[in-house]
Design an enzyme around this catalytic site. Structure first.
Site, short mmCIF file in Angstrom:
data_model
loop_
_atom_site.label_atom_id
_atom_site.label_comp_id
_atom_site.label_asym_id
_atom_site.label_seq_id
_atom_site.Cartn_x
_atom_site.Cartn_y
_atom_site.Cartn_z
N ASP A 66 0.81 -1.22 0.00
CA ASP A 66 0.00 0.00 0.00
C ASP A 66 0.85 1.27 0.00
O ASP A 66 2.08 1.21 0.16
CB ASP A 66 -0.96 0.01 1.21
N ASN A 134 -7.06 -2.07 14.39
CA ASN A 134 -8.46 -2.38 14.07
C ASN A 134 -8.59 -3.64 13.22
O ASN A 134 -9.66 -3.94 12.72
CB ASN A 134 -9.14 -1.19 13.37
N HIS A 136 -6.91 -4.31 10.35
CA HIS A 136 -6.66 -4.20 8.91
C HIS A 136 -5.41 -4.96 8.49
O HIS A 136 -4.48 -5.12 9.27
CB HIS A 136 -6.64 -2.74 8.44
N GLU A 141 -9.51 -1.95 5.43
CA GLU A 141 -10.07 -1.55 6.71
C GLU A 141 -11.36 -2.32 7.02
O GLU A 141 -12.03 -2.83 6.09
CB GLU A 141 -10.40 -0.05 6.65
P1 PGA Z 1 2.49 -1.16 12.70
O1 PGA Z 1 1.39 -1.15 11.56
O2 PGA Z 1 3.43 -2.25 12.33
O3 PGA Z 1 3.14 0.19 12.62
O4 PGA Z 1 1.79 -1.41 13.98
C1 PGA Z 1 0.85 -2.35 11.13
C2 PGA Z 1 -0.29 -2.08 10.19
O5 PGA Z 1 -0.97 -1.07 10.33
O6 PGA Z 1 -0.53 -2.94 9.32
#
Ligand code: PGA
Length: 249
Positions: A66, A134, A136, A141
């Site tokens: 992404d 959350n 994702h 999302e």
């Molecule tokens: P993070 O993000 O490794 O910074 O916790 C993970 C994500 O949002 O997929």
């Protein structure tokens, strides 16, 4: 789903890098699906170390999950920039073998189509994934529907709040992103799903619990035949079957 629990993210990163090395060494043109965020950093550090010890990545193709909409590759908070800093500038991966969605493309719909063609042309051998607070994966999302193809997504408040730590202020966090869809993720030959720390424990437990639910996008990983979940002890605590191996267990 295999689960591996490590004392520290550093040890977990070494393990995942060794898995990636097996893939890299076993294919002429290995394809790695890559993630950004804090979670994969120990993995990238270990890959860089393996490269310094002789692992060649010149034939490896990388496809990132992404990118933020509106940020050019040169922006220090773009995922292009993150990948350069963490991995690409420190290894021999060829610029022509690197694929990341263009968040500043003039026509974002065309960019989504272009990205899906890239994924179809280069089937992913090993997909590295983190998980958002959350649930994702990529920037897929929680929603009523999970989209299969690459698409533009409105980031949820929880995601914006969580990612604000990388920006000067919350208002600077882009509100949209371009993300690979769940189909591309599930098409990967193998998935390594990493999560570390107590704050991720509850959502990881939700992701593996019973049914697949679109409000917990990572739960779709239950449908894949070759997923390895790589956790640290703090994160494993909420998984009932792992109580004996969690931090205070
Ligand atoms: P993070 O993000 O490794 O910074 O916790 C993970 C994500 O949002 O997929």
């Amino acid at each position: 789903m295999k689960i591996r629990v490590f004392d520290t993210p550093r040890e977990a990163g070494i393990y995942v890098a060794a898995l990636a090395e097996q893939v890299i060494e076993s294919k002429n043109h290995p394809v790695l699906g890559l993630a950004t965020g804090t979670t994969p950093i120990p993995f990238y550090q270990s890959v860089v170390q393996l490269h310094q010890c002789g692992l060649r990545l010149s034939d490896t193709i990388t496809i990132n999950l992404d990118e933020y909409v509106g940020l050019p590759a040169s922006h220090p908070h773009s995922y292009h920039y993150f990948m350069q800093e963490q991995l690409f500038s420190k290894t021999d991966i060829k610029p022509g073998n690197i694929f990341i969605p263009q968040g500043d493309a003039k026509n974002l719909d065309e960019e989504c189509e272009r990205y899906d063609e890239i994924i179809q042309t280069h089937p992913i051998d090993l997909q590295i994934l983190g998980i958002g607070l959350n649930g994702h994966i990529g920037f897929n999302e929680p929603d009523d529907l999970l989209l299969s193809k690459t698409h533009i997504v409105n980031l949820r408040d929880k995601t914006i709040a969580s990612n604000a730590r990388f920006f000067d202020k919350t208002a600077d966090v882009p509100k949209q992103a371009i993300t690979m869809g769940v189909q591309a993720i599930l098409q990967a030959e193998r998935i390594v799903f990493m999560a570390f720390g107590r704050t991720k424990a509850a959502i990881v437990a939700e992701a593996v619990k019973e049914n697949v639910r679109t409000e917990v996008p990572a739960s779709v990983l239950q449908l894949h035949r070759n997923v390895t979940m790589v956790l640290d002890r703090e994160c494993a605590c909420a998984l009932p079957e792992l109580n004996g191996r969690c931090e205070n267990g």
